[in-house]
Design a protein around this motif. Structure first.
Motif, PDB file in Angstrom:
ATOM      1  N   SER A  16     -36.494 -48.065 -39.617  1.00  0.00           N
ATOM      2  CA  SER A  16     -37.925 -47.756 -39.631  1.00  0.00           C
ATOM      3  C   SER A  16     -38.509 -48.157 -40.975  1.00  0.00           C
ATOM      4  O   SER A  16     -37.909 -47.961 -42.031  1.00  0.00           O
ATOM      5  CB  SER A  16     -38.164 -46.268 -39.372  1.00  0.00           C
ATOM      6  OG  SER A  16     -37.436 -45.466 -40.284  1.00  0.00           O
ATOM      7  N   THR A  17     -39.700 -48.749 -40.912  1.00  0.00           N
ATOM      8  CA  THR A  17     -40.347 -49.248 -42.113  1.00  0.00           C
ATOM      9  C   THR A  17     -41.856 -49.241 -41.897  1.00  0.00           C
ATOM     10  O   THR A  17     -42.347 -48.805 -40.856  1.00  0.00           O
ATOM     11  CB  THR A  17     -39.837 -50.666 -42.446  1.00  0.00           C
ATOM     12  OG1 THR A  17     -40.405 -51.100 -43.684  1.00  0.00           O
ATOM     13  CG2 THR A  17     -40.205 -51.660 -41.353  1.00  0.00           C
ATOM     14  N   SER A  18     -42.586 -49.722 -42.878  1.00  0.00           N
ATOM     15  CA  SER A  18     -44.047 -49.818 -42.754  1.00  0.00           C
ATOM     16  C   SER A  18     -44.519 -51.071 -43.469  1.00  0.00           C
ATOM     17  O   SER A  18     -43.817 -51.630 -44.332  1.00  0.00           O
ATOM     18  CB  SER A  18     -44.736 -48.579 -43.345  1.00  0.00           C
ATOM     19  OG  SER A  18     -44.484 -48.477 -44.734  1.00  0.00           O
ATOM     20  N   THR A  19     -45.718 -51.506 -43.110  1.00  0.00           N
ATOM     21  CA  THR A  19     -46.334 -52.683 -43.726  1.00  0.00           C
ATOM     22  C   THR A  19     -47.838 -52.451 -43.771  1.00  0.00           C
ATOM     23  O   THR A  19     -48.372 -51.679 -42.961  1.00  0.00           O
ATOM     24  CB  THR A  19     -45.983 -53.958 -42.926  1.00  0.00           C
ATOM     25  OG1 THR A  19     -46.394 -55.112 -43.650  1.00  0.00           O
ATOM     26  CG2 THR A  19     -46.636 -53.958 -41.556  1.00  0.00           C
ATOM     27  N   PRO A  20     -48.549 -53.043 -44.736  1.00  0.00           N
ATOM     28  CA  PRO A  20     -49.987 -52.774 -44.852  1.00  0.00           C
ATOM     29  C   PRO A  20     -50.770 -53.027 -43.574  1.00  0.00           C
ATOM     30  O   PRO A  20     -51.701 -52.296 -43.248  1.00  0.00           O
ATOM     31  CB  PRO A  20     -50.422 -53.712 -45.979  1.00  0.00           C
ATOM     32  CG  PRO A  20     -49.204 -53.845 -46.837  1.00  0.00           C
ATOM     33  CD  PRO A  20     -48.062 -53.850 -45.873  1.00  0.00           C
ATOM     34  N   SER A  21     -50.387 -54.084 -42.831  1.00  0.00           N
ATOM     35  CA  SER A  21     -51.103 -54.398 -41.595  1.00  0.00           C
ATOM     36  C   SER A  21     -50.202 -55.239 -40.705  1.00  0.00           C
ATOM     37  O   SER A  21     -49.531 -56.154 -41.187  1.00  0.00           O
ATOM     38  CB  SER A  21     -52.398 -55.157 -41.898  1.00  0.00           C
ATOM     39  OG  SER A  21     -53.066 -55.524 -40.709  1.00  0.00           O
ATOM     40  N   VAL A  22     -50.161 -54.896 -39.405  1.00  0.00           N
ATOM     41  CA  VAL A  22     -49.375 -55.688 -38.457  1.00  0.00           C
ATOM     42  C   VAL A  22     -50.297 -56.707 -37.804  1.00  0.00           C
ATOM     43  O   VAL A  22     -51.266 -56.352 -37.128  1.00  0.00           O
ATOM     44  CB  VAL A  22     -48.734 -54.791 -37.372  1.00  0.00           C
ATOM     45  CG1 VAL A  22     -47.993 -55.650 -36.347  1.00  0.00           C
ATOM     46  CG2 VAL A  22     -47.774 -53.788 -38.015  1.00  0.00           C
ATOM     47  N   GLN A  23     -50.003 -57.985 -38.031  1.00  0.00           N
ATOM     48  CA  GLN A  23     -50.810 -59.053 -37.464  1.00  0.00           C
ATOM     49  C   GLN A  23     -49.945 -60.294 -37.294  1.00  0.00           C
ATOM     50  O   GLN A  23     -48.964 -60.474 -38.023  1.00  0.00           O
ATOM     51  CB  GLN A  23     -52.006 -59.364 -38.380  1.00  0.00           C
ATOM     52  CG  GLN A  23     -51.615 -59.660 -39.821  1.00  0.00           C
ATOM     53  CD  GLN A  23     -52.813 -59.879 -40.712  1.00  0.00           C
ATOM     54  OE1 GLN A  23     -53.661 -60.724 -40.430  1.00  0.00           O
ATOM     55  NE2 GLN A  23     -52.895 -59.125 -41.802  1.00  0.00           N
ATOM     56  N   PRO A  24     -50.268 -61.141 -36.333  1.00  0.00           N
ATOM     57  CA  PRO A  24     -49.451 -62.335 -36.105  1.00  0.00           C
ATOM     58  C   PRO A  24     -49.703 -63.390 -37.178  1.00  0.00           C
ATOM     59  O   PRO A  24     -50.779 -63.471 -37.769  1.00  0.00           O
ATOM     60  CB  PRO A  24     -49.941 -62.829 -34.741  1.00  0.00           C
ATOM     61  CG  PRO A  24     -51.359 -62.339 -34.650  1.00  0.00           C
ATOM     62  CD  PRO A  24     -51.380 -61.025 -35.365  1.00  0.00           C
ATOM     63  N   GLY A  25     -48.671 -64.181 -37.446  1.00  0.00           N
ATOM     64  CA  GLY A  25     -48.840 -65.320 -38.353  1.00  0.00           C
ATOM     65  C   GLY A  25     -48.130 -65.164 -39.671  1.00  0.00           C
ATOM     66  O   GLY A  25     -47.011 -65.680 -39.842  1.00  0.00           O
ATOM     67  N   SER A  31     -41.889 -52.046 -46.401  1.00  0.00           N
ATOM     68  CA  SER A  31     -41.287 -51.100 -47.328  1.00  0.00           C
ATOM     69  C   SER A  31     -39.781 -51.031 -47.086  1.00  0.00           C
ATOM     70  O   SER A  31     -39.270 -51.518 -46.070  1.00  0.00           O
ATOM     71  CB  SER A  31     -41.911 -49.713 -47.138  1.00  0.00           C
ATOM     72  OG  SER A  31     -41.650 -49.239 -45.826  1.00  0.00           O
ATOM     73  N   ALA A  32     -39.064 -50.414 -48.017  1.00  0.00           N
ATOM     74  CA  ALA A  32     -37.618 -50.253 -47.853  1.00  0.00           C
ATOM     75  C   ALA A  32     -37.346 -49.472 -46.572  1.00  0.00           C
ATOM     76  O   ALA A  32     -37.968 -48.434 -46.317  1.00  0.00           O
ATOM     77  CB  ALA A  32     -37.037 -49.521 -49.054  1.00  0.00           C
ATOM     78  N   PRO A  33     -36.439 -49.958 -45.727  1.00  0.00           N
ATOM     79  CA  PRO A  33     -36.231 -49.305 -44.435  1.00  0.00           C
ATOM     80  C   PRO A  33     -35.440 -48.012 -44.550  1.00  0.00           C
ATOM     81  O   PRO A  33     -34.585 -47.860 -45.434  1.00  0.00           O
ATOM     82  CB  PRO A  33     -35.450 -50.346 -43.643  1.00  0.00           C
ATOM     83  CG  PRO A  33     -34.682 -51.093 -44.688  1.00  0.00           C
ATOM     84  CD  PRO A  33     -35.591 -51.149 -45.882  1.00  0.00           C
ATOM     85  N   ARG A  34     -35.742 -47.096 -43.639  1.00  0.00           N
ATOM     86  CA  ARG A  34     -34.901 -45.926 -43.425  1.00  0.00           C
ATOM     87  C   ARG A  34     -33.949 -46.280 -42.283  1.00  0.00           C
ATOM     88  O   ARG A  34     -34.359 -46.870 -41.289  1.00  0.00           O
ATOM     89  CB  ARG A  34     -35.747 -44.715 -43.044  1.00  0.00           C
ATOM     90  CG  ARG A  34     -34.909 -43.479 -42.698  1.00  0.00           C
ATOM     91  CD  ARG A  34     -35.763 -42.341 -42.186  1.00  0.00           C
ATOM     92  NE  ARG A  34     -34.909 -41.272 -41.686  1.00  0.00           N
ATOM     93  CZ  ARG A  34     -34.830 -40.051 -42.215  1.00  0.00           C
ATOM     94  NH1 ARG A  34     -35.572 -39.747 -43.258  1.00  0.00           N
ATOM     95  NH2 ARG A  34     -34.029 -39.131 -41.692  1.00  0.00           N
ATOM     96  N   ILE A  35     -32.675 -45.945 -42.435  1.00  0.00           N
ATOM     97  CA  ILE A  35     -31.671 -46.279 -41.435  1.00  0.00           C
ATOM     98  C   ILE A  35     -31.065 -45.001 -40.884  1.00  0.00           C
ATOM     99  O   ILE A  35     -30.588 -44.145 -41.641  1.00  0.00           O
ATOM    100  CB  ILE A  35     -30.569 -47.178 -42.032  1.00  0.00           C
ATOM    101  CG1 ILE A  35     -31.186 -48.487 -42.559  1.00  0.00           C
ATOM    102  CG2 ILE A  35     -29.487 -47.473 -40.997  1.00  0.00           C
ATOM    103  CD1 ILE A  35     -30.199 -49.382 -43.275  1.00  0.00           C
ATOM    104  N   ASP A  36     -31.108 -44.859 -39.561  1.00  0.00           N
ATOM    105  CA  ASP A  36     -30.576 -43.670 -38.900  1.00  0.00           C
ATOM    106  C   ASP A  36     -29.734 -44.073 -37.698  1.00  0.00           C
ATOM    107  O   ASP A  36     -29.987 -45.103 -37.063  1.00  0.00           O
ATOM    108  CB  ASP A  36     -31.722 -42.781 -38.400  1.00  0.00           C
ATOM    109  CG  ASP A  36     -32.510 -42.147 -39.520  1.00  0.00           C
ATOM    110  OD1 ASP A  36     -31.942 -41.303 -40.234  1.00  0.00           O
ATOM    111  OD2 ASP A  36     -33.699 -42.490 -39.683  1.00  0.00           O
ATOM    112  N   PRO A  37     -28.738 -43.254 -37.369  1.00  0.00           N
ATOM    113  CA  PRO A  37     -28.022 -43.471 -36.118  1.00  0.00           C
ATOM    114  C   PRO A  37     -28.920 -43.043 -34.968  1.00  0.00           C
ATOM    115  O   PRO A  37     -29.529 -41.967 -35.004  1.00  0.00           O
ATOM    116  CB  PRO A  37     -26.791 -42.564 -36.250  1.00  0.00           C
ATOM    117  CG  PRO A  37     -27.244 -41.460 -37.156  1.00  0.00           C
ATOM    118  CD  PRO A  37     -28.247 -42.084 -38.100  1.00  0.00           C
TER     119      PRO A  37
END
Length: 317
Positions: A16-25, A31-37
């Motif tokens: 799981s992570t985040s980004t300022p805006s999700v858009q194509p192109g 951000s640094a991902p969180r990793i979970d089972p």
């Protein structure tokens, strides 16, 4: 306390992570991902541990990703029994658009299973399930596993063990159309229930009536239908209940259903009556909604929400 076993045949390493805006192109800097089972039964076992209980998670693992998932389970203190699976353990990715707060979830497919792997899983279930245990079969099935596999799991259980099923799609349809003898609990969400019913279930009364009909048809001893932010209904041979959900600002609903199942099964394992078990489950699911990504719930939030989830009886008919 009654022992608990969870079964996850199609687990995933959750990123799981985040980004300022999700858009194509353009490249989306995250951000640094969180990793979970991840995976239904794994999340159920994680929720049980968070809430102070213990469960053994039977997990199918494959390849390098499977090794990373096992490492994540150990890091969280979740007891597990691994079985070899074909191919490579899948991954899933949750990306939050920081500008809108919306979450995008990308779930990769699992590797198809041959019959030999199914038989090996059933043999392990026979070996490690204690008599009288509560057994949770939760999450998606790998490609190749038959829709009626829950019936094979039920047949593999020792005397007194009780199967709790939380599944979807063709596997859920198969269980309703051709019931599994002795199934203890079947849980689904409102969209799944409407698909099975073939018509809308606009309120708690109609959902409870449909759940009661499934009980009467022998689909399961107890049927639970989650109605999202409204709460959940439960029907069994003694009547119908509705537990209201606390009104919360949802940060991430990932794992809320699995948290519900974990809290419900943990309460049952401790001897709780159906009202108390349903209230605990609804409170835990709400608590999971206010944590980011795949964090699941926090015990203090569950305790805070519990007084708001007192079940009420619904009339029959």
């Amino acid at each position: 306390m009654t022992p608990i076993l969870t079964i996850t045949l199609n687990p995933a390493l959750d990123l799981s992570t985040s980004t300022p805006s999700v858009q194509p192109g353009p490249k989306l800097r995250c951000s640094a991902p969180r990793i979970d089972p991840g995976g239904g039964g794994i999340n159920v076992a994680r929720a049980i541990r968070i809430l102070g209980g213990e469960a053994l998670a039977l997990v199918a693992l494959a390849g390098a990703t499977g090794d990373r998932l096992a490492q994540a389970l150990r890091a969280e203190g979740v007891g597990y029994s691994g079985i070899d699976a074909p191919g490579e353990t899948r991954e899933s990715i949750a990306v939050t658009d920081e500008s809108t707060g919306k979450q995008f979830r990308f779930v990769l497919p699992g590797t198809p299973w041959p019959r030999s792997d199914m038989d090996r899983a059933l043999s392990r279930i026979r070996e490690i399930t204690p008599k009288g245990a509560l057994v949770v079969l939760s999450g998606s099935q790998p490609p190749g596993v038959p829709d009626r596999f829950a019936a094979e799991v039920q047949a593999a259980l020792p005397p007194g063990a009780r199967l709790i099923l939380d599944t979807s799609g063709a596997a859920l349809t198969a269980v309703v159309q051709d019931p599994v003898p002795g199934l203890a609990v079947l849980r689904m969400d409102d969209a799944e229930a409407e698909g099975l019913a073939g018509h809308p279930l606009p309120d708690r009364a109609t959902s409870a009536a449909f759940a009661a009909d499934l009980v009467a048809r022998g689909v399961a001893e107890t049927v639970i239908i989650a109605r999202g932010a409204e709460g959940s209904v439960l029907a069994d041979g003694t009547g119908r209940l509705f537990a209201p959900a606390p009104q919360v600002k949802v940060i991430s609903a990932v794992g809320a259903g699995d948290t519900f199942v974990g809290a419900h099964v943990l309460a049952l394992s401790r001897g709780a009556v159906r009202e108390a078990a349903l209230a605990m489950a609804v409170a835990a699911a709400a608590a999971a909604c206010i944590t980011p990504a795949t964090e699941l719930c926090r015990p203090e939030d569950v305790a805070r929400f519990l007084p708001q989830t007192t079940p009420q009886a619904l009339p029959d008919g």
